[in-house]
Design an enzyme around this catalytic site. Structure first.
Site, PDB file in Angstrom:
ATOM      1  N   GLU A  36      47.482 -26.701 -11.292  1.00  0.00           N
ATOM      2  CA  GLU A  36      48.044 -25.200 -10.469  1.00  0.00           C
ATOM      3  C   GLU A  36      48.479 -24.762  -9.895  1.00  0.00           C
ATOM      4  O   GLU A  36      49.419 -23.740  -9.888  1.00  0.00           O
ATOM      5  CB  GLU A  36      46.028 -25.003 -10.526  1.00  0.00           C
ATOM      6  CG  GLU A  36      44.531 -24.454 -10.768  1.00  0.00           C
ATOM      7  CD  GLU A  36      44.868 -23.336 -12.919  1.00  0.00           C
ATOM      8  OE1 GLU A  36      45.522 -22.613 -12.128  1.00  0.00           O
ATOM      9  OE2 GLU A  36      44.223 -23.798 -13.779  1.00  0.00           O
TER      10      GLU A  36
ATOM     11  N   CYS B 116      47.737 -11.950 -25.785  1.00  0.00           N
ATOM     12  CA  CYS B 116      47.669 -10.219 -24.941  1.00  0.00           C
ATOM     13  C   CYS B 116      49.289 -10.597 -24.093  1.00  0.00           C
ATOM     14  O   CYS B 116      49.093 -10.974 -23.361  1.00  0.00           O
ATOM     15  CB  CYS B 116      46.903 -10.070 -24.433  1.00  0.00           C
ATOM     16  SG  CYS B 116      47.258  -7.872 -23.207  1.00  0.00           S
TER      17      CYS B 116
ATOM     18  N   CYS C 224      48.409  -7.903 -31.321  1.00  0.00           N
ATOM     19  CA  CYS C 224      46.525  -7.360 -31.637  1.00  0.00           C
ATOM     20  C   CYS C 224      45.523  -7.571 -33.029  1.00  0.00           C
ATOM     21  O   CYS C 224      44.710  -7.338 -32.269  1.00  0.00           O
ATOM     22  CB  CYS C 224      46.910  -5.858 -31.712  1.00  0.00           C
ATOM     23  SG  CYS C 224      47.432  -5.250 -29.774  1.00  0.00           S
TER      24      CYS C 224
ATOM     25  N   CYS D  67      42.970 -10.002 -32.199  1.00  0.00           N
ATOM     26  CA  CYS D  67      42.509 -10.302 -31.069  1.00  0.00           C
ATOM     27  C   CYS D  67      41.306 -10.578 -30.758  1.00  0.00           C
ATOM     28  O   CYS D  67      40.656  -9.484 -31.060  1.00  0.00           O
ATOM     29  CB  CYS D  67      43.338  -9.880 -30.347  1.00  0.00           C
ATOM     30  SG  CYS D  67      42.609  -8.901 -28.338  1.00  0.00           S
TER      31      CYS D  67
HETATM   32 FE1  SF4 Z   1      46.017  -7.347 -25.485  1.00  0.00          FE
HETATM   33 FE2  SF4 Z   1      43.938  -7.597 -27.624  1.00  0.00          FE
HETATM   34 FE3  SF4 Z   1      44.138  -5.051 -26.313  1.00  0.00          FE
HETATM   35 FE4  SF4 Z   1      46.260  -6.257 -27.760  1.00  0.00          FE
HETATM   36  S1  SF4 Z   1      43.907  -5.926 -28.359  1.00  0.00           S
HETATM   37  S2  SF4 Z   1      46.198  -5.279 -26.013  1.00  0.00           S
HETATM   38  S3  SF4 Z   1      46.310  -8.236 -27.538  1.00  0.00           S
HETATM   39  S4  SF4 Z   1      43.591  -7.320 -25.335  1.00  0.00           S
END
Ligand code: SF4
Length: 419
Positions: free
Chosen positions: A64, A220, A227, A230
């Protein structure tokens, strides 16, 4: 007088995770993605397999600290060498600062290594070698361990159900919950800590925290988040807004229907549909780095076997690049002419060496630019070949002659390697 101040209104629901069923689903989606897609990293292996609790806590702690401000890809090799050399707190406590600086050379933010070693000494001498087991104790008892590091060690090594907030988590949460207020402000950061403490999975807190950070690091990401891939996209309000729009009759202040939402983007910088989900997070503008010029002189002599040797001196034990070695260097005033820079450097070298140095004997080599976090540093590099032996006044700072190979393995900064 006498009227108590009203308590701040709770944030509007769109910025919270208030539905227990949604929280459950988000945890499950995130963890199953993490189990499938997580990167294989040496500290994760140690955290999962090391049976000794003190060694396990130490292994996570080292990772860390190294990962603060430094990319995973860079850290791996340093981490492996570090753990091989000092596999336990006791081994690290016995190392010298010089050895620590040598191994850390190139990782940047050198005070991290020094503080890590000081804290290891404290655990060994004052806590009988036993790592504190909770985030509260870790933060209280270990110098250099802040709220984030304490939460990471306690959740990953000891299974404490406590959340963590780092840059990746800030980005993910601000997008999931459309938080557009300045994400470096205390008000927003406090809200995010509350949020992670609600979200963190009770049975797998360490994995959950790592999963959230991993999502920020690999999916992200700041500029072009993935996305479509995701695992928590169905919980993401920024994505929802991008896909389906959000027709505010007047800009964002109206988002929450409360007029003055502390978590929405400011009315002066409303949602920009060109940016999509990268509308979030937002930060107040950073101060530009301070410009500095430093004259540095590579003094060179023939060593006993005819190979060139170079003089390096040690920096003071506190401040920027504390305790590291460098070519003799001198900070310069910003607006000096080149001729004047050369003269002040010659004067300084003369004072250090106790023998005359002519300004015109200094050969200008070039300029090297190095960006520290808050300083834009220009090194104006000269060289000066010497015939006889030279020692610097030992009252000033320790110095030594090194060959090129010795220089490379000494505790010198990346900036000096560029020089
Ligand atoms: Fe981030 Fe997932 Fe939202 Fe896209 S869908 S902005 S990758 S959290």
């Amino acid at each position: 007088a006498g009227v108590p101040a009203a308590a701040p209104a709770p944030p509007p629901a769109r910025h919270l995770f208030s539905d227990p069923a949604e929280v459950e689903a988000l945890r499950a989606n995130l963890l199953s993605w993490y189990d499938r897609c997580k990167r294989d990293l040496p500290w994760r292996t140690l955290a999962a397999t090391e049976p000794d609790a003190n060694r396990r806590g130490y292994a996570v702690w080292v990772s860390e600290i190294m990962l603060q401000q430094t990319q995973v890809a860079t850290v791996i090799d340093y981490y492996n060498r570090w753990m091989q050399k000092w596999p336990t707190l006791q081994a690290l406590a016995q190392a010298s600062l010089e050895e620590v600086n040598e191994l850390w050379a190139g990782l940047g933010y050198y005070s991290r290594g020094k503080r890590l070693q000081e804290a290891a000494r404290k655990v060994v001498s004052e806590l009988a070698g036993r790592m504190p087991r909770t985030a509260e104790d870790l933060q209280k008892l270990l110098p250099g361990v802040g709220r984030y590091t304490a939460g990471a060690i306690a959740s990953i090594s000891y299974g404490q159900a406590t959340g963590v907030v780092d840059g990746n988590v800030i980005r993910v949460l601000c997008r999931l919950r459309c938080i557009g207020a300045d994400s470096s402000s205390l008000a927003v950061v406090d809200r995010l800590w509350d949020m992670t403490n609600v979200l963190v999975d009770r049975s797998r807190p360490g994995d959950f925290n790592q999963a959230l950070m991993e999502l920020g690091a690999t999916v992200c990401v700041p500029k072009a988040p993935l996305c479509k891939e995701c695992p928590v996209k169905q919980h993401c309000q920024a994505r929802c807004r991008k896909l389906f729009g959000n027709p505010p009759p007047v800009p964002d202040v109206e988002d929450c229907g409360v007029g003055d939402c502390p978590l929405c983007p400011p009315a002066t910088e409303p949602w920009d549909s060109n940016l999509g989900v990268t509308n979030f997070p937002r930060k107040a503008a950073k101060k530009p780095p301070r410009a500095m010029r430093t004259a540095t002189c590579v003094l060179e002599r023939r060593g006993c076997h005819g190979a060139p040797e170079y003089l390096i001196v040690q920096r003071p034990s506190s401040g920027l690049l504390a305790g590291l070695w460098e070519f003799p260097s001198l900070p310069l005033a910003q607006d000096l002419q080149e001729k004047k820079e050369r003269e002040v450097l010659a004067d300084q070298l003369q004072a250090w060496m106790g023998q005359p140095v002519a300004a015109k004997g200094l050969r200008f080599i070039g300029e090297v630019i190095h960006i520290f976090s808050h300083i834009h540093q220009t090194y104006v590099v000269y060289s000066l070949p010497l015939d006889g032996n030279v020692t610097l006044d030992p009252a000033l700072s320790p110095s030594r002659w090194v060959t090129e190979d010795e220089f490379r393995v000494s505790a010198v900064s990346t900036a000096m390697k560029k020089v």
